[in-house]
Design an enzyme around this catalytic site. Structure first.
Site, PDB file in Angstrom:
ATOM      1  N   SER A 200       0.871  -1.186   0.000  1.00 47.99           N
ATOM      2  CA  SER A 200       0.000   0.000   0.000  1.00 47.99           C
ATOM      3  C   SER A 200       0.899   1.224   0.000  1.00 47.99           C
ATOM      4  O   SER A 200       2.090   1.121   0.333  1.00 47.99           O
ATOM      5  CB  SER A 200      -0.861  -0.026   1.268  1.00 47.99           C
ATOM      6  OG  SER A 200      -1.506   1.213   1.475  1.00 47.99           O
TER       7      SER A 200
ATOM      8  N   TYR B 100      -2.468  -1.194  10.458  1.00 49.57           N
ATOM      9  CA  TYR B 100      -2.389  -1.325   9.003  1.00 49.57           C
ATOM     10  C   TYR B 100      -1.042  -0.783   8.494  1.00 49.57           C
ATOM     11  O   TYR B 100      -0.357  -1.433   7.706  1.00 49.57           O
ATOM     12  CB  TYR B 100      -3.562  -0.566   8.371  1.00 49.57           C
ATOM     13  CG  TYR B 100      -3.733  -0.771   6.891  1.00 49.57           C
ATOM     14  CD1 TYR B 100      -4.405  -1.881   6.393  1.00 49.57           C
ATOM     15  CD2 TYR B 100      -3.227   0.155   5.977  1.00 49.57           C
ATOM     16  CE1 TYR B 100      -4.579  -2.059   5.028  1.00 49.57           C
ATOM     17  CE2 TYR B 100      -3.394  -0.019   4.617  1.00 49.57           C
ATOM     18  CZ  TYR B 100      -4.076  -1.124   4.134  1.00 49.57           C
ATOM     19  OH  TYR B 100      -4.246  -1.303   2.783  1.00 49.57           O
TER      20      TYR B 100
HETATM   21  P1  NAD Z   1     -11.529  -6.261  -0.176  1.00 50.72           P
HETATM   22  O1  NAD Z   1     -12.119  -6.148   1.185  1.00 50.72           O
HETATM   23  O2  NAD Z   1     -12.311  -5.884  -1.373  1.00 50.72           O
HETATM   24  O3  NAD Z   1     -10.974  -7.724  -0.417  1.00 50.72           O
HETATM   25  C1  NAD Z   1     -10.255  -8.388   0.563  1.00 50.72           C
HETATM   26  C2  NAD Z   1     -10.196  -9.848   0.184  1.00 50.72           C
HETATM   27  O4  NAD Z   1      -9.527 -10.534   1.228  1.00 50.72           O
HETATM   28  C3  NAD Z   1     -11.593 -10.492   0.079  1.00 50.72           C
HETATM   29  O5  NAD Z   1     -11.546 -11.482  -0.906  1.00 50.72           O
HETATM   30  C4  NAD Z   1     -11.782 -11.087   1.466  1.00 50.72           C
HETATM   31  O6  NAD Z   1     -12.699 -12.182   1.476  1.00 50.72           O
HETATM   32  C5  NAD Z   1     -10.374 -11.553   1.725  1.00 50.72           C
HETATM   33  N1  NAD Z   1     -10.099 -11.755   3.137  1.00 50.72           N
HETATM   34  C6  NAD Z   1     -10.282 -10.911   4.174  1.00 50.72           C
HETATM   35  N2  NAD Z   1      -9.918 -11.512   5.328  1.00 50.72           N
HETATM   36  C7  NAD Z   1      -9.477 -12.752   4.995  1.00 50.72           C
HETATM   37  C8  NAD Z   1      -8.963 -13.836   5.732  1.00 50.72           C
HETATM   38  N3  NAD Z   1      -8.831 -13.785   7.061  1.00 50.72           N
HETATM   39  N4  NAD Z   1      -8.625 -14.943   5.062  1.00 50.72           N
HETATM   40  C9  NAD Z   1      -8.771 -15.044   3.712  1.00 50.72           C
HETATM   41  N5  NAD Z   1      -9.247 -14.035   2.968  1.00 50.72           N
HETATM   42  C10 NAD Z   1      -9.592 -12.905   3.607  1.00 50.72           C
HETATM   43  O7  NAD Z   1     -10.170  -5.398  -0.076  1.00 50.72           O
HETATM   44  P2  NAD Z   1      -9.212  -4.790  -1.189  1.00 50.72           P
HETATM   45  O8  NAD Z   1      -9.352  -3.316  -1.111  1.00 50.72           O
HETATM   46  O9  NAD Z   1      -9.350  -5.476  -2.493  1.00 50.72           O
HETATM   47  O10 NAD Z   1      -7.812  -5.131  -0.517  1.00 50.72           O
HETATM   48  C11 NAD Z   1      -6.943  -6.125  -1.004  1.00 50.72           C
HETATM   49  C12 NAD Z   1      -5.526  -5.786  -0.571  1.00 50.72           C
HETATM   50  O11 NAD Z   1      -5.149  -4.528  -1.127  1.00 50.72           O
HETATM   51  C13 NAD Z   1      -5.362  -5.651   0.942  1.00 50.72           C
HETATM   52  O12 NAD Z   1      -4.130  -6.213   1.336  1.00 50.72           O
HETATM   53  C14 NAD Z   1      -5.357  -4.153   1.148  1.00 50.72           C
HETATM   54  O13 NAD Z   1      -4.659  -3.791   2.292  1.00 50.72           O
HETATM   55  C15 NAD Z   1      -4.658  -3.702  -0.110  1.00 50.72           C
HETATM   56  N6  NAD Z   1      -4.882  -2.305  -0.462  1.00 50.72           N
HETATM   57  C16 NAD Z   1      -6.125  -1.837  -0.747  1.00 50.72           C
HETATM   58  C17 NAD Z   1      -6.290  -0.505  -1.091  1.00 50.72           C
HETATM   59  C18 NAD Z   1      -7.620   0.090  -1.442  1.00 50.72           C
HETATM   60  O14 NAD Z   1      -7.700   1.306  -1.624  1.00 50.72           O
HETATM   61  N7  NAD Z   1      -8.661  -0.689  -1.601  1.00 50.72           N
HETATM   62  C19 NAD Z   1      -5.179   0.341  -1.133  1.00 50.72           C
HETATM   63  C20 NAD Z   1      -3.930  -0.176  -0.824  1.00 50.72           C
HETATM   64  C21 NAD Z   1      -3.782  -1.507  -0.498  1.00 50.72           C
END
Ligand code: NAD
Length: 260
Positions: free
Chosen positions: A142, A155
């Protein structure tokens, strides 16, 4: 390009992980999907990706906070596909609270899923990649792997940790055909961020649109969300020969967030 290769993407039933799974499948990789959600919806996604791209797609529901379930998922991938060539450590959670009021149980959960799980996955999958002298480990860190924001101590600590893990693994594999890099998104409109927009709207009495603009305006100069498809395309690039000498990088896709 990725025909005959196998990719395991954690947290790929939603958001960024799903975008990356679709991108890698479109390029020919067989896919192991992982994550939570409605069983029928996951089965629909699984079938859709398989049909659309003519690849094998399997699902394993391992909870990434549970080491035994992680081990079982890797065993399943090895058994079904015979190999894991591409590992995308993507599953992640967020919790927002000031440090003095941050619940210890939420700290532990964020560190377990965001940081310890990528370590356990890498530890288990790296030997077979080294044996074949080809592999790609892509950690979804991130902008919070580079800088902090208020009220996100677990985080931010977990994502800085992921950057450290990425660099350490990259060094240990530097002379091999295995690379390890991180993608560092800014805001991507996924359920994880939608929850923060909803909370902001409720807290400040804003409309959903106004909350979205406020959230972007604070950090992301482009005022546009990055899409899961764009991150999927970057993951495909990292799997290409052109990216063979990217090692230990943390690639921002952040609309200018880190340029400030
Ligand atoms: P999201 O909530 O849409 O998806 C998260 C995914 O992880 C889902 O498939 C969920 O079922 C799964 N998950 C959650 N807890 C779990 C567990 N204990 N075991 C197995 N699966 C689990 O989130 P996202 O925004 O797509 O985030 C994905 C990654 O990207 C994360 O690591 C997040 O920190 C990172 N990220 C997101 C953003 C953003 O703006 N959305 C920015 C930077 C980084």
């Amino acid at each position: 390009m990725l025909n005959g290769k196998t990719a395991l993407i954690t947290g790929s039933t939603s958001g960024i992980g799903l975008g990356i799974a679709r991108g890698l499948a479109a390029d020919g990789a067989d896919i192991l999907l992982n994550g939570f959600g409605d069983a029928d919806e996951i089965e629909r996604l699984r079938g859709q990706i398989a049909d659309e791209h003519g690849v094998r797609v399997i699902y394993h529901g391992a909870d990434m906070s549970q080491p035994a379930q992680i081990a079982d998922m890797i065993e399943t991938a090895n058994h079904e596909f015979g190999r894991i060539d591409i590992l995308v450590n993507n599953a992640g959670i967020q919790h927002v609270a000031p440090v003095h009021a941050f619940p210890v149980e939420r700290w532990d959960a964020v560190i377990a899923i965001n940081l310890t799980a990528p370590f356990l996955m890498t530890r288990a999958v790296l030997p077979q990649m080294l044996e074949r002298n080809w592999g790609r480990i892509i950690n979804i860190a991130s902008t919070h792997g580079w800088v902090a924001s208020v009220d996100k101590c677990a985080y931010v600590a977990s994502k800085h940790g992921v950057m450290g893990l990425t660099k350490a693994v990259a060094l240990e594999t530097a002379t091999t055909g295995v690379t390890c890099n991180a993608i560092c998104p800014g805001w991507v409109l996924t359920p994880l961020v939608q929850k923060q927009i909803d909370d902001l709207a409720a807290r400040e009495g804003l409309s959903a649109d106004a909350a979205r603009v406020h959230l972007l305006g604070e950090k992301q100069p482009s005022l546009a969300f990055t899409t899961p498809e764009q991150l999927g395309a970057l993951a495909v690039f990292l799997c290409s020969d052109a990216a063979a000498n990217f090692r230990g990088a943390g690639l921002p896709v952040d609309g200018g967030w880190l340029a400030q």
